[in-house]
Design an enzyme around this catalytic site. Structure first.
Site, PDB file in Angstrom:
ATOM      1  N   ASP A 107     -45.423  26.592  -4.894  1.00  0.00           N
ATOM      2  CA  ASP A 107     -44.301  26.419  -5.814  1.00  0.00           C
ATOM      3  C   ASP A 107     -44.599  25.439  -6.949  1.00  0.00           C
ATOM      4  OD1 ASP A 107     -43.095  28.018  -3.937  1.00  0.00           O
ATOM      5  OD2 ASP A 107     -41.356  26.715  -3.641  1.00  0.00           O
ATOM      6  N   ASP A 108     -43.770  25.531  -7.968  1.00  0.00           N
ATOM      7  CA  ASP A 108     -43.637  24.549  -9.066  1.00  0.00           C
ATOM      8  C   ASP A 108     -44.729  24.639 -10.137  1.00  0.00           C
ATOM      9  OD1 ASP A 108     -41.637  23.779  -7.347  1.00  0.00           O
ATOM     10  OD2 ASP A 108     -42.332  21.723  -7.073  1.00  0.00           O
TER      11      ASP A 108
ATOM     12  N   TYR B 126     -35.536  23.261  -4.025  1.00  0.00           N
ATOM     13  CA  TYR B 126     -35.054  22.462  -2.878  1.00  0.00           C
ATOM     14  C   TYR B 126     -34.389  23.325  -1.803  1.00  0.00           C
ATOM     15  CZ  TYR B 126     -35.314  19.453  -6.960  1.00  0.00           C
ATOM     16  OH  TYR B 126     -35.715  18.860  -8.119  1.00  0.00           O
TER      17      TYR B 126
ATOM     18  N   HIS C 145     -47.060  23.469  -2.458  1.00  0.00           N
ATOM     19  CA  HIS C 145     -46.877  23.220  -3.893  1.00  0.00           C
ATOM     20  C   HIS C 145     -48.214  23.086  -4.608  1.00  0.00           C
ATOM     21  CE1 HIS C 145     -43.152  21.943  -1.958  1.00  0.00           C
ATOM     22  NE2 HIS C 145     -42.567  22.299  -3.080  1.00  0.00           N
TER      23      HIS C 145
HETATM   24 ZN   LIG Z   1     -39.902  23.660  -6.154  1.00  0.00          ZN
END
Ligand SMILES: [Zn+2]
Length: 348
Positions: free
Chosen positions: A163-164, A255, A308
């Site tokens: 993610d991200d 989140y 992540h």
């Molecule tokens: Zn995230």
């Protein structure tokens, strides 16, 4: 030397920064940065300290992309919540001056964000209560196929998710490691980074991985209006389609903040919610050995693993990844995308 505050706003095209001293005077002129220049922005803020303390950074709760790298870099980071701030534009945060002014005039009202507490430091209780209230609706959605947590438990496959990102440093490292083992994964990208780093998105897609939607600016979704929430998803989907060649099928909420209100705002939205059943907790940087142990202890047939690769110092995740992949392969588990794992007949 007086206290100084760097208000950082996000816009369609990047970040705007305004640094004020405690008398409200500009320390330097306003500046603009792209979503791919976070390391440069951190370096610049540190140099403003001129050997002394760098200005305190002030973000709002619609921006979850900077507190990770900035706290990891040792900067003092604060979050101004929406009830303290004037109304936002439809897409973007309040201005950098408004953030810096809020900090200067009422510093005690801000939440100090810590590396351990993450973006929502100080709002954990509210977060967990909201997710708990959303649980019945989420369970119903999962049963109806609108939310995916894991695949079948007799399916010897696992979906790793990152993610991200994309990220100027870590994305290519993750892609290279996966390539070495012939593993596929799903990358839940944020639109802010997709727009700034299109080559990294193309790198992911060209290596055969799947792209998912993770919102535009990584906001705390309960703080958005339904219209703002859909704008975050729509713009990211358009950008992924434009750069990566396909509109995303999957949306992972930042989140995992699925309150009843967020679920209602997403009702009928044409992407499937994607959660996870194994959280690597790599964002807390517990050390690569610990990250690998958490994943290998938690994962089994059908697992979706949350990790992540962007919006922070992800060196530990990269260091842990070979052990994770080798450990899963040794157990006879195949590494596939979320789409592949979910496509199994009668997935439940
Ligand atoms: Zn995230």
């Amino acid at each position: 030397m007086s206290k100084r505050y760097a208000g950082i706003a996000w816009t369609e095209t990047g970040y705007r920064v305004e640094v004020l001293d405690d008398a409200g005077r500009q320390v330097v002129g306003p500046s603009g940065w792209s979503g791919g220049q976070v390391a440069e922005l951190i370096g610049w803020l540190r140099e403003l300290g001129d050997g002394q303390e760098a200005p305190a950074v002030v973000l709002d709760s619609t921006n979850g992309l900077l507190d990770g790298p900035m706290t990891a870099a040792g900067l003092e980071v604060y979050r101004a919540d929406p009830w303290l701030l004037p109304p936002r534009p439809g897409f973007g945060s309040v201005t950098a001056v408004q953030l810096a002014e809020q900090a200067r005039t009422a510093p005690g009202a801000l939440a100090r964000v810590t590396a351990e507490g993450g973006t929502l430091t100080g709002r954990a209780e509210e977060f967990f209560a909201g997710v708990e209230r959303g649980e019945p609706a989420r369970a119903a959605l999962t049963a109806a196929g609108g939310c995916f947590d894991h695949g079948r438990r007799d399916d010897p496959r696992v979906a790793l998710t990152f993610d991200d990102g994309p990220d100027p440093v870590f994305t290519r490292q993750v892609v290279e490691i996966l390539e070495r083992y012939g593993a596929r994964a799903t990358f839940f990208c944020v639109g802010h980074h997709v727009a700034a780093l299109p080559d990294e998105v193309r790198r992911i897609a060209a290596a055969g991985h799947e792209l998912g939607n993770h919102s535009w600016s990584h906001p705390y979704l309960p703080d958005l209006t339904p219209a703002e929430l859909r704008e975050q998803l729509d713009r990211t989907a358009e950008e992924l389609d434009r750069v990566g060649g396909a509109a995303p099928t999957w949306f992972r909420p930042p989140y995992g903040a699925l309150t009843p209100e967020v679920l209602a705002a997403l009702d009928g939205y044409p992407t499937t919610l994607t959660m996870w059943d194994v959280d690597a907790r790599d964002w807390s940087r517990p050390g690569p050995e610990q990250i690998a142990a958490t994943v290998l202890e938690g994962a089994g047939p059908g697992s979706v693993v949350l990790m992540h690769e962007g919006a922070g110092d992800r060196a530990q995740t990269v260091q842990a990844l070979p052990s994770i992949v080798e450990g899963l392969l040794e157990r006879g588990l195949e590494l596939v995308t979320v789409g592949e794992l979910a496509a199994t007949p009668d997935a439940a």
